[in-house]
Design a protein around this motif. Structure first.
Motif, PDB file in Angstrom:
ATOM      1  N   UNK A 177     100.193  63.152  13.778  1.00  0.00           N
ATOM      2  CA  UNK A 177     101.123  62.887  12.679  1.00  0.00           C
ATOM      3  C   UNK A 177     102.301  62.036  13.148  1.00  0.00           C
ATOM      4  N   UNK A 178     102.807  62.330  14.341  1.00  0.00           N
ATOM      5  CA  UNK A 178     103.952  61.566  14.835  1.00  0.00           C
ATOM      6  C   UNK A 178     103.566  60.163  15.290  1.00  0.00           C
ATOM      7  N   UNK A 179     102.291  59.921  15.466  1.00  0.00           N
ATOM      8  CA  UNK A 179     101.856  58.580  15.873  1.00  0.00           C
ATOM      9  C   UNK A 179     101.569  57.675  14.683  1.00  0.00           C
ATOM     10  N   UNK A 180     101.750  58.197  13.472  1.00  0.00           N
ATOM     11  CA  UNK A 180     101.421  57.396  12.295  1.00  0.00           C
ATOM     12  C   UNK A 180     102.334  56.176  12.202  1.00  0.00           C
ATOM     13  N   UNK A 181     103.641  56.401  12.344  1.00  0.00           N
ATOM     14  CA  UNK A 181     104.587  55.286  12.175  1.00  0.00           C
ATOM     15  C   UNK A 181     104.375  54.188  13.217  1.00  0.00           C
ATOM     16  N   UNK A 182     104.296  54.506  14.528  1.00  0.00           N
ATOM     17  CA  UNK A 182     104.039  53.414  15.483  1.00  0.00           C
ATOM     18  C   UNK A 182     102.715  52.698  15.246  1.00  0.00           C
ATOM     19  N   UNK A 183     101.683  53.457  14.835  1.00  0.00           N
ATOM     20  CA  UNK A 183     100.384  52.828  14.600  1.00  0.00           C
ATOM     21  C   UNK A 183     100.435  51.898  13.399  1.00  0.00           C
ATOM     22  N   UNK A 184     101.043  52.344  12.307  1.00  0.00           N
ATOM     23  CA  UNK A 184     101.172  51.481  11.135  1.00  0.00           C
ATOM     24  C   UNK A 184     102.023  50.252  11.438  1.00  0.00           C
ATOM     25  N   UNK A 185     103.023  50.446  12.284  1.00  0.00           N
ATOM     26  CA  UNK A 185     103.861  49.310  12.672  1.00  0.00           C
ATOM     27  C   UNK A 185     103.056  48.258  13.430  1.00  0.00           C
ATOM     28  N   UNK A 186     102.212  48.721  14.359  1.00  0.00           N
ATOM     29  CA  UNK A 186     101.377  47.756  15.102  1.00  0.00           C
ATOM     30  C   UNK A 186     100.366  47.076  14.189  1.00  0.00           C
ATOM     31  N   UNK A 187      99.800  47.822  13.242  1.00  0.00           N
ATOM     32  CA  UNK A 187      98.855  47.209  12.298  1.00  0.00           C
ATOM     33  C   UNK A 187      99.538  46.131  11.460  1.00  0.00           C
ATOM     34  N   UNK A 188     100.746  46.449  10.958  1.00  0.00           N
ATOM     35  CA  UNK A 188     101.461  45.458  10.141  1.00  0.00           C
ATOM     36  C   UNK A 188     101.793  44.208  10.951  1.00  0.00           C
ATOM     37  N   UNK A 189     102.200  44.410  12.216  1.00  0.00           N
ATOM     38  CA  UNK A 189     102.490  43.250  13.063  1.00  0.00           C
ATOM     39  C   UNK A 189     101.239  42.420  13.306  1.00  0.00           C
ATOM     40  N   UNK A 190     100.096  43.080  13.466  1.00  0.00           N
ATOM     41  CA  UNK A 190      98.843  42.339  13.644  1.00  0.00           C
ATOM     42  C   UNK A 190      98.469  41.542  12.415  1.00  0.00           C
ATOM     43  N   UNK A 191      98.664  42.136  11.234  1.00  0.00           N
ATOM     44  CA  UNK A 191      98.375  41.402   9.998  1.00  0.00           C
ATOM     45  C   UNK A 191      99.294  40.200   9.841  1.00  0.00           C
ATOM     46  N   UNK A 192     100.564  40.373  10.188  1.00  0.00           N
ATOM     47  CA  UNK A 192     101.510  39.256  10.074  1.00  0.00           C
ATOM     48  C   UNK A 192     101.104  38.120  11.005  1.00  0.00           C
ATOM     49  N   UNK A 193     100.733  38.438  12.235  1.00  0.00           N
ATOM     50  CA  UNK A 193     100.301  37.399  13.176  1.00  0.00           C
ATOM     51  C   UNK A 193      99.034  36.706  12.697  1.00  0.00           C
ATOM     52  N   UNK A 194      98.100  37.484  12.135  1.00  0.00           N
ATOM     53  CA  UNK A 194      96.864  36.873  11.625  1.00  0.00           C
ATOM     54  C   UNK A 194      97.156  35.926  10.466  1.00  0.00           C
ATOM     55  N   UNK A 195      98.060  36.307   9.578  1.00  0.00           N
ATOM     56  CA  UNK A 195      98.405  35.435   8.462  1.00  0.00           C
ATOM     57  C   UNK A 195      99.143  34.184   8.934  1.00  0.00           C
ATOM     58  N   UNK A 196      99.993  34.335   9.952  1.00  0.00           N
ATOM     59  CA  UNK A 196     100.673  33.163  10.498  1.00  0.00           C
ATOM     60  C   UNK A 196      99.682  32.197  11.114  1.00  0.00           C
TER      61      UNK A 196
END
Length: 231
Positions: free
Chosen positions: A139-158
């Motif tokens: 449960x406590x790893x949800x926020x860091x994991x979602x943060x890394x996923x969002x950063x990956x999506x942003x890099x892919x879109x860039x």
């Protein structure tokens, strides 16, 4: 320092911040945790620090307006139905300040936990209530994991020539991030089943022995809570 004494020390600091009734003690804890958060990478720490500080500031601003304590009035506002008079007293400001500091200390303690602790080693060190510890750890790893996923999506879109800017642009990431988290949950469940989670005769990887710093950290955690309760 190993994850277990580090987590115990962070929990004790959060407990002391909630127990202590002296503002300078809570402010000292919040300031120290803020400095520790600065050791994390800038791209990751801003979300935790800004979220914590904005929440604490909101408590400090809103609490005096909705509470009705004290007699030393500093500001008298209009009368609002149901809520009453919007007045601010010095007692309300003092109470709001310490509550905001407590929220900041607890939020920054969690930020240090999420940013700097090795959660895998923390789960590995659990020798009892492993199912509960695993649930809390995931449960406590949800926020860091979602943060890394969002950063990956942003890099892919860039990489595809699409710039993600503003609140509206980042809000569009909610759908792929949510679907990715659901897919990860299924993958994790399959991996746990394949490795025989919950079956008898489990194995455990060797762990490094505790150092003197680890023992001092655990002792300090106990002494902090006991000292706060005693005082």
């Amino acid at each position: 320092m190993s994850p277990v004494p580090a987590a115990a020390l962070l929990a004790s600091l959060a407990a002391v911040a909630l127990i202590a009734d002296r503002g300078w003690v809570v402010a000292l804890i919040a300031g120290g945790l803020f400095v520790v958060c600065l050791a994390a990478p800038r791209s990751r720490r801003w979300l935790y620090i800004s979220g914590t500080l904005i929440s604490a500031l909101s408590v400090f601003v809103i609490s005096p307006l909705v509470s009705h304590t004290g007699t030393h009035v500093i500001w008298e506002g209009p009368h609002i139905p149901v809520i009453g008079y919007l007045d601010v007293t010095s007692e309300e400001i003092a109470a709001a300040g310490i509550q905001a500091l407590r929220l900041a200390a607890v939020g920054l303690a969690f930020a240090v936990y999420a940013l700097l602790l090795d959660l895998d080693r923390l789960l590995q060190a659990a020798s009892f209530a492993r199912r509960s510890v695993l649930a809390v750890g995931l449960a406590t790893r949800i926020v860091p994991t979602l943060e890394r996923d969002a950063a990956g999506f942003v890099e892919a879109l860039r990489g595809r020539g699409v710039a993600v800017e503003g609140i509206r642009g980042r809000a569009r990431l909610l759908s792929p991030v949510l679907s990715g988290s659901l897919e990860r949950a299924l993958t994790l469940a399959e991996a746990m089943e394949t490795r025989g989670f919950g079956r008898a005769g489990r194995t455990r990887a060797p762990r490094p022995p505790w150092t003197r710093m680890d023992r001092l950290g655990l002792a300090a955690a106990v002494l902090l809570v006991v000292g706060a309760l005693w005082l």
